[in-house]
Design an enzyme around this catalytic site. Structure first.
Site, short mmCIF file in Angstrom:
data_model
loop_
_atom_site.label_atom_id
_atom_site.label_comp_id
_atom_site.label_asym_id
_atom_site.label_seq_id
_atom_site.Cartn_x
_atom_site.Cartn_y
_atom_site.Cartn_z
N HIS A 188 -7.80 -3.13 -10.32
CA HIS A 188 -8.25 -4.18 -9.17
C HIS A 188 -9.44 -5.72 -9.58
O HIS A 188 -10.12 -5.11 -10.58
CB HIS A 188 -8.94 -4.03 -7.83
CG HIS A 188 -9.41 -4.32 -6.89
ND1 HIS A 188 -8.89 -4.62 -6.08
CD2 HIS A 188 -10.47 -4.53 -6.30
CE1 HIS A 188 -8.78 -5.54 -5.18
NE2 HIS A 188 -10.85 -4.65 -5.21
N ILE A 232 0.95 -1.08 0.30
CA ILE A 232 -0.45 -0.06 0.57
C ILE A 232 1.17 1.24 0.00
O ILE A 232 1.92 0.77 0.65
CB ILE A 232 -0.80 -0.11 1.70
CG1 ILE A 232 -1.75 -1.17 1.31
CG2 ILE A 232 -1.87 1.61 1.47
CD1 ILE A 232 -3.42 -1.46 -0.29
#
Length: 546
Positions: A105, A89
């Site tokens: 995603h 992240i």
């Protein structure tokens, strides 16, 4: 030229797909990974893309790792960052120093964020999933800890859906999301960015894309959307395709309101089901008879008209259509634009036909037609005047062509008379009929007609003069009770030379309708004048290649 910094965790298949496709002319400046053994490094090197490795180290904080990444990328110039399975992240330590950063995603966000989007989709029992390309935003707090609800929460750029099938597991779904969704959506987003069509407003949390437009009349895309999402349901698995070694199915669009063979009721349920070729030919036949307001009949073979006619009665129209080429009509498809009556049915069953298509049947007609066990009888319902399906399409390897249907319709008043002799009123009527029929003939196409019935059709020739010769041969050798003497000739494109007119004159043609527009128009008109022909230009072509 847009240059990209790619950051991958392992194989980097999305990055490699973008590198191979170069959407919008974009190319990679560098590919960075955290794993020195990641397969993406070798694959990038094979494409002459520089690579960098910044390992994840336990002793490094998130901020320290991102500073190391920034240092590794500092020697490269790039305009866009693309992530692909980068298992880290990112915070504003990295993002504030970088240009726009995108990620893909494997779910339709905001549904199923997180690490196991495929499994979450399967567990939820959804029927549709897909992928999302989004702008990466900071998903950490002041201490560098991940804030789960902010992961994958950046502004959405584009999405791509796929169905979830019965029997899908995580592996099959993962593969389909990658190849059918991510490989489409990610290059699309990069292309938009490279072409300057994408505007990112992080403060507002929005992405706008000028190129991603829906239909709008008058714009430069003529109502063709930037993206087409087609969702059809399999109606039936067919015995085979065009040939026995090809699998095939027919899919249905439940939103279609226009009369169609896909939605038609097959009235004799005991007969065998329609084949792939039956559907194709029946669709072409139905499309042809929709051209006419008068009672009309057509016989189609391999999507080409063997004959077509209009008349005062349906039975007369069918008789005239069939007599154009009864030999070729054997095993063909019959289409009618009126309720089929017994008299017409009697003629249809007099020779072998595969399918009959009509907007209804009298009981007496059905009694006659049902005597033929394998004659498929289709009721398409009301032939409403509105053509609701605006576009047609042709699949290509790697894409598809989409165009407006050829719905042109001419009248005698639209024609430009270019010869010394004006056509008679009867010839003008025949010109209009022949032109509307010719729209449904494979190019190069020629149609000989007399009154409102065909007398010879030359289709699918690579030479226009050969199409004339074929139509003349059909009229001379195959037509019954009629010939080309005194007939009208229609041509779907201009005559490049006078030879087509010479051949037509020899066959007995006395009037011609064609688009015009050849550099040799004067020579063609002169040839027509020498033979006393009348000739009219439509000013528009009528090619048909499918």
């Amino acid at each position: 030229m847009t240059r990209i910094a790619g950051m991958a965790g392992n194989r980097g298949r999305n990055l490699l797909n973008i590198a191979d496709r170069e959407p919008g002319g974009a190319e990679f400046a560098v590919v960075l990974t955290t794993d020195p053994d990641a397969p993406v490094l070798e694959a990038a090197a094979e494409r002459d893309i520089p690579t960098e490795v910044v390992p994840l180290a336990d002793e490094l904080s998130r901020r320290e790792h991102e500073e190391a990444v920034l240092e590794a990328l500092s020697d490269y110039e790039f305009d866009l960052v693309c992530l692909d399975g980068y298992m880290r992240i990112l915070s504003n330590t990295f993002l504030d120093e970088m240009p726009t950063t995108l990620n893909v995603h494997p779910a339709l966000l905001p549904s199923f964020p997180g690490m196991d989007a495929w499994g979450d989709a399967l567990e939820a029992g959804v029927s549709v999933t897909g992928c999302t390309v989004h702008v990466v935003t900071d998903a950490t707090d002041e201490d560098g800890a991940v804030v789960e609800e902010q992961v994958d929460a950046g502004p959405i750029v584009t999405q791509e859906p796929i169905p979830v099938y019965e029997g899908d597991d995580e592996e099959t779904l993962k593969d389909r999301v990658l190849y059918e969704c991510e490989f489409r959506a990610y290059p699309r987003a990069v292309k938009w960015f490279a072409e300057g069509a994408m505007e990112v407003d992080l403060a507002a949390g929005e992405v706008s894309v000028d190129a991603d437009v829906a239909t709008a009349e008058g714009d430069d895309h003529d109502g063709l959307p930037a993206r087409r999402l087609v969702s059809d349901d399999r109606a039936e698995t067919l015995r085979y395709g065009e040939n026995p070694h090809q699998d095939a199915a027919v899919y249905t669009d439940y939103t279609c309101d226009e009369a169609s063979v896909v939605h038609a009721d097959q009235l004799n349920e005991g007969a065998k089901a329609l084949s792939y070729n039956n559907y194709n030919d029946a669709d072409g036949a139905l499309d042809l008879i929709k051209e006419f307001d008068e009672p009309a009949a057509a016989v189609i073979k391999h999507t080409n008209p063997a004959g077509c006619a209009t008349a005062d009665s349906l039975s007369e129209a069918y008789e005239n259509a069939l007599s154009t080429d009864p030999m070729s009509a054997f095993g063909g498809i019959v289409a009618l634009n009126r309720e089929c009556d017994a008299a017409t049915a009697e003629q249809i069953v007099d020779s072998f036909k595969e399918v009959v298509v009509a907007p209804g049947y009298t009981d007496a007609a059905l009694e006659v037609l049902f005597e033929k066990d394998n004659l498929r009888v289709l009721d398409v319902g009301d032939l409403n005047e509105t053509r609701t399906e605006r576009f047609t399409e042709k699949p290509l390897v790697g894409g598809r062509l989409v165009q407006e249907r050829d719905l042109q319709s001419i009248s005698a008043a639209d024609l430009e008379i270019v010869t010394e002799r004006d056509p008679t009123d009867a010839e003008l009527e025949t010109m209009v009929f022949a032109w509307q029929t010719l729209k449904h003939v494979k190019s190069n196409g020629i149609c000989f007609a007399d009154g409102t019935e065909t007398v010879g059709i030359g289709m699918g020739q690579v030479s226009r003069v050969d199409a004339v010769r074929l139509a003349a041969m059909k009229a001379d050798e195959h037509a019954e009770g009629k010939d080309a003497e005194g007939a009208v000739m229609a041509s779907d494109a201009f005559f490049p030379f006078p030879d087509g007119i010479e051949e037509a004159a020899e066959a007995g043609i006395e009037a011609v309708i064609q688009p015009g527009g050849s550099v040799n128009d004067e020579d063609v008109i002169e040839a027509a004048d020498e033979h006393g022909m009348a000739m009219a230009f439509t000013g528009q072509r009528s090619f048909r290649h499918d």
